[in-house]
Design a protein around this motif. Structure first.
Motif, PDB file in Angstrom:
ATOM      1  N   ILE A 162      -2.139  -4.739   2.961  1.00 62.70           N
ATOM      2  CA  ILE A 162      -3.254  -4.117   2.246  1.00 62.70           C
ATOM      3  C   ILE A 162      -4.040  -3.233   3.212  1.00 62.70           C
ATOM      4  O   ILE A 162      -4.343  -3.636   4.331  1.00 62.70           O
ATOM      5  N   HIS A 163      -4.364  -2.033   2.751  1.00 63.64           N
ATOM      6  CA  HIS A 163      -5.139  -1.106   3.577  1.00 63.64           C
ATOM      7  C   HIS A 163      -6.533  -1.677   3.833  1.00 63.64           C
ATOM      8  O   HIS A 163      -7.204  -2.124   2.910  1.00 63.64           O
ATOM      9  N   ASP A 164      -6.937  -1.648   5.088  1.00 63.66           N
ATOM     10  CA  ASP A 164      -8.249  -2.186   5.446  1.00 63.66           C
ATOM     11  C   ASP A 164      -9.339  -1.201   5.032  1.00 63.66           C
ATOM     12  O   ASP A 164      -9.148   0.009   5.048  1.00 63.66           O
ATOM     13  N   SER A 165     -10.481  -1.747   4.655  1.00 67.23           N
ATOM     14  CA  SER A 165     -11.602  -0.930   4.219  1.00 67.23           C
ATOM     15  C   SER A 165     -12.901  -1.611   4.625  1.00 67.23           C
ATOM     16  O   SER A 165     -12.945  -2.819   4.832  1.00 67.23           O
ATOM     17  N   ASN A 166     -13.947  -0.821   4.728  1.00 65.85           N
ATOM     18  CA  ASN A 166     -15.267  -1.361   5.058  1.00 65.85           C
ATOM     19  C   ASN A 166     -16.101  -1.653   3.820  1.00 65.85           C
ATOM     20  O   ASN A 166     -17.203  -2.166   3.931  1.00 65.85           O
ATOM     21  N   HIS A 167     -15.581  -1.315   2.654  1.00 66.78           N
ATOM     22  CA  HIS A 167     -16.300  -1.531   1.403  1.00 66.78           C
ATOM     23  C   HIS A 167     -15.491  -2.481   0.528  1.00 66.78           C
ATOM     24  O   HIS A 167     -14.286  -2.298   0.342  1.00 66.78           O
ATOM     25  N   SER A 168     -16.164  -3.468  -0.018  1.00 66.15           N
ATOM     26  CA  SER A 168     -15.466  -4.490  -0.804  1.00 66.15           C
ATOM     27  C   SER A 168     -14.813  -3.907  -2.060  1.00 66.15           C
ATOM     28  O   SER A 168     -13.728  -4.332  -2.449  1.00 66.15           O
ATOM     29  N   LYS A 169     -15.431  -2.925  -2.674  1.00 65.21           N
ATOM     30  CA  LYS A 169     -14.885  -2.339  -3.899  1.00 65.21           C
ATOM     31  C   LYS A 169     -13.559  -1.619  -3.618  1.00 65.21           C
ATOM     32  O   LYS A 169     -12.595  -1.784  -4.362  1.00 65.21           O
ATOM     33  N   THR A 170     -13.504  -0.832  -2.548  1.00 65.75           N
ATOM     34  CA  THR A 170     -12.256  -0.132  -2.221  1.00 65.75           C
ATOM     35  C   THR A 170     -11.189  -1.111  -1.735  1.00 65.75           C
ATOM     36  O   THR A 170     -10.009  -0.921  -2.001  1.00 65.75           O
ATOM     37  N   TYR A 171     -11.599  -2.170  -1.035  1.00 63.42           N
ATOM     38  CA  TYR A 171     -10.641  -3.183  -0.588  1.00 63.42           C
ATOM     39  C   TYR A 171     -10.027  -3.898  -1.792  1.00 63.42           C
ATOM     40  O   TYR A 171      -8.825  -4.131  -1.836  1.00 63.42           O
ATOM     41  N   LEU A 172     -10.850  -4.214  -2.765  1.00 66.64           N
ATOM     42  CA  LEU A 172     -10.363  -4.865  -3.980  1.00 66.64           C
ATOM     43  C   LEU A 172      -9.410  -3.944  -4.746  1.00 66.64           C
ATOM     44  O   LEU A 172      -8.411  -4.402  -5.303  1.00 66.64           O
ATOM     45  N   ALA A 173      -9.691  -2.653  -4.754  1.00 71.22           N
ATOM     46  CA  ALA A 173      -8.788  -1.694  -5.401  1.00 71.22           C
ATOM     47  C   ALA A 173      -7.449  -1.644  -4.673  1.00 71.22           C
ATOM     48  O   ALA A 173      -6.389  -1.544  -5.304  1.00 71.22           O
ATOM     49  N   SER A 174      -7.470  -1.739  -3.342  1.00 68.57           N
ATOM     50  CA  SER A 174      -6.225  -1.766  -2.564  1.00 68.57           C
ATOM     51  C   SER A 174      -5.418  -3.027  -2.871  1.00 68.57           C
ATOM     52  O   SER A 174      -4.195  -2.980  -2.950  1.00 68.57           O
ATOM     53  N   VAL A 175      -6.103  -4.149  -3.028  1.00 71.80           N
ATOM     54  CA  VAL A 175      -5.422  -5.400  -3.374  1.00 71.80           C
ATOM     55  C   VAL A 175      -4.761  -5.269  -4.730  1.00 71.80           C
ATOM     56  O   VAL A 175      -3.597  -5.655  -4.914  1.00 71.80           O
ATOM     57  N   GLU A 176      -5.473  -4.717  -5.700  1.00 73.55           N
ATOM     58  CA  GLU A 176      -4.920  -4.532  -7.041  1.00 73.55           C
ATOM     59  C   GLU A 176      -3.703  -3.620  -7.007  1.00 73.55           C
ATOM     60  O   GLU A 176      -2.689  -3.894  -7.654  1.00 73.55           O
ATOM     61  N   GLU A 177      -3.779  -2.538  -6.251  1.00 73.61           N
ATOM     62  CA  GLU A 177      -2.655  -1.600  -6.138  1.00 73.61           C
ATOM     63  C   GLU A 177      -1.438  -2.297  -5.535  1.00 73.61           C
ATOM     64  O   GLU A 177      -0.311  -2.106  -5.994  1.00 73.61           O
ATOM     65  N   GLN A 178      -1.655  -3.114  -4.519  1.00 73.31           N
ATOM     66  CA  GLN A 178      -0.568  -3.838  -3.876  1.00 73.31           C
ATOM     67  C   GLN A 178       0.075  -4.828  -4.843  1.00 73.31           C
ATOM     68  O   GLN A 178       1.294  -4.948  -4.901  1.00 73.31           O
ATOM     69  N   LEU A 179      -0.735  -5.528  -5.615  1.00 72.70           N
ATOM     70  CA  LEU A 179      -0.206  -6.502  -6.565  1.00 72.70           C
ATOM     71  C   LEU A 179       0.559  -5.833  -7.702  1.00 72.70           C
ATOM     72  O   LEU A 179       1.562  -6.371  -8.173  1.00 72.70           O
ATOM     73  N   ASN A 180       0.107  -4.671  -8.158  1.00 75.42           N
ATOM     74  CA  ASN A 180       0.829  -3.950  -9.211  1.00 75.42           C
ATOM     75  C   ASN A 180       2.209  -3.538  -8.724  1.00 75.42           C
ATOM     76  O   ASN A 180       3.180  -3.648  -9.459  1.00 75.42           O
ATOM     77  N   GLY A 181       2.295  -3.064  -7.495  1.00 74.18           N
ATOM     78  CA  GLY A 181       3.591  -2.700  -6.933  1.00 74.18           C
ATOM     79  C   GLY A 181       4.490  -3.907  -6.797  1.00 74.18           C
ATOM     80  O   GLY A 181       5.698  -3.837  -7.053  1.00 74.18           O
ATOM     81  N   SER A 182       3.932  -5.043  -6.418  1.00 76.37           N
ATOM     82  CA  SER A 182       4.711  -6.269  -6.258  1.00 76.37           C
ATOM     83  C   SER A 182       5.230  -6.771  -7.598  1.00 76.37           C
ATOM     84  O   SER A 182       6.354  -7.254  -7.696  1.00 76.37           O
ATOM     85  N   SER A 183       4.427  -6.665  -8.640  1.00 75.06           N
ATOM     86  CA  SER A 183       4.866  -7.162  -9.946  1.00 75.06           C
ATOM     87  C   SER A 183       6.000  -6.299 -10.505  1.00 75.06           C
ATOM     88  O   SER A 183       6.895  -6.821 -11.162  1.00 75.06           O
ATOM     89  N   LYS A 184       5.988  -5.000 -10.235  1.00 79.71           N
ATOM     90  CA  LYS A 184       7.083  -4.137 -10.680  1.00 79.71           C
ATOM     91  C   LYS A 184       8.375  -4.521  -9.967  1.00 79.71           C
ATOM     92  O   LYS A 184       9.441  -4.568 -10.574  1.00 79.71           O
ATOM     93  N   THR A 185       8.284  -4.810  -8.690  1.00 78.42           N
ATOM     94  CA  THR A 185       9.452  -5.229  -7.927  1.00 78.42           C
ATOM     95  C   THR A 185       9.969  -6.563  -8.442  1.00 78.42           C
ATOM     96  O   THR A 185      11.180  -6.756  -8.587  1.00 78.42           O
ATOM     97  N   HIS A 186       9.056  -7.482  -8.731  1.00 78.74           N
ATOM     98  CA  HIS A 186       9.454  -8.794  -9.245  1.00 78.74           C
ATOM     99  C   HIS A 186      10.121  -8.664 -10.609  1.00 78.74           C
ATOM    100  O   HIS A 186      11.140  -9.317 -10.875  1.00 78.74           O
ATOM    101  N   ALA A 187       9.591  -7.820 -11.470  1.00 77.40           N
ATOM    102  CA  ALA A 187      10.194  -7.601 -12.791  1.00 77.40           C
ATOM    103  C   ALA A 187      11.594  -7.015 -12.649  1.00 77.40           C
ATOM    104  O   ALA A 187      12.523  -7.430 -13.351  1.00 77.40           O
ATOM    105  N   SER A 188      11.754  -6.083 -11.742  1.00 81.41           N
ATOM    106  CA  SER A 188      13.068  -5.484 -11.509  1.00 81.41           C
ATOM    107  C   SER A 188      14.062  -6.524 -11.012  1.00 81.41           C
ATOM    108  O   SER A 188      15.221  -6.552 -11.442  1.00 81.41           O
ATOM    109  N   THR A 189      13.612  -7.411 -10.148  1.00 79.63           N
ATOM    110  CA  THR A 189      14.477  -8.472  -9.635  1.00 79.63           C
ATOM    111  C   THR A 189      14.892  -9.414 -10.763  1.00 79.63           C
ATOM    112  O   THR A 189      16.059  -9.824 -10.838  1.00 79.63           O
ATOM    113  N   LEU A 190      13.954  -9.760 -11.636  1.00 82.78           N
ATOM    114  CA  LEU A 190      14.275 -10.652 -12.751  1.00 82.78           C
ATOM    115  C   LEU A 190      15.258 -10.005 -13.726  1.00 82.78           C
ATOM    116  O   LEU A 190      16.181 -10.662 -14.222  1.00 82.78           O
TER     117      LEU A 190
END
Length: 122
Positions: A30-58
Motif C-alpha cells: 500500500i502506498h504510504d501517505s501522511n493523510h488518513s483519507k488518502t491512505y484509506l483510499a490506497s487500501v481500498e484500491e489495493q483490495l479491489n485489485g486483490s479481489s479481481k485476482t481472487h475471482a479470476s483464480t476461482l
C-alpha cells in the motif's frame, strides 16, 4: 489553529491505528501517505485489485478442475459448488445449469452413462 492541531492529532492517530491493524506483508503493497483519507483510499484500491485476482483464480479453478477419482464424487461436486458460492459473494453469478455442465465435463469417461442420464432429464 487549535482546530488544525486537533485535526492533525486525530489524523496521526488514525494512521497509526490503520497501519498497526494491517498485516505487514499487505502494508508494504500500500502506498504510504501522511493523510488518513488518502491512505484509506490506497487500501481500498489495493483490495479491489486483490479481489479481481481472487475471482479470476476461482474461475480458472472451476474451468480446470477435474475429478481425481480418489475422493468421492460428492466431495468433488461440493468443492465445485463451494467455489461457485464464493464467486456469488463477489457478485459473479454462475447459473446452476452452467455449474452442472462444468461438473459433468470434469468427470472421467467412465461416468458416460451418468452423463447421458443427466442430459436426458430436465
Amino acid at each position: 489553529k487549535v482546530t488544525y492541531e486537533k485535526w492533525e492529532s486525530s489524523n496521526r492517530m488514525s494512521l497509526m491505528i490503520m497501519k498497526s491493524s494491517i498485516y505487514v506483508a499487505i502494508r508494504r503493497a500500500i502506498h504510504d501517505s501522511n493523510h488518513s483519507k488518502t491512505y484509506l483510499a490506497s487500501v481500498e484500491e489495493q483490495l479491489n485489485g486483490s479481489s479481481k485476482t481472487h475471482a479470476s483464480t476461482l474461475i480458472m479453478k472451476i474451468l480446470t478442475t477435474r475429478y481425481d477419482g480418489t475422493s468421492g464424487m460428492r466431495e468433488h461436486i461440493m468443492m465445485m459448488n463451494d467455489v461457485t458460492s464464493k464467486l456469488k459473494g463477489m457478485e459473479i453469478v454462475i447459473s446452476e445449469g452452467f455449474l452442472v455442465h462444468f461438473i459433468m465435463t470434469s468427470l472421467f469417461v467412465l461416468f458416460g452413462p451418468f452423463k447421458i442420464n443427466n442430459n436426458t432429464q430436465k
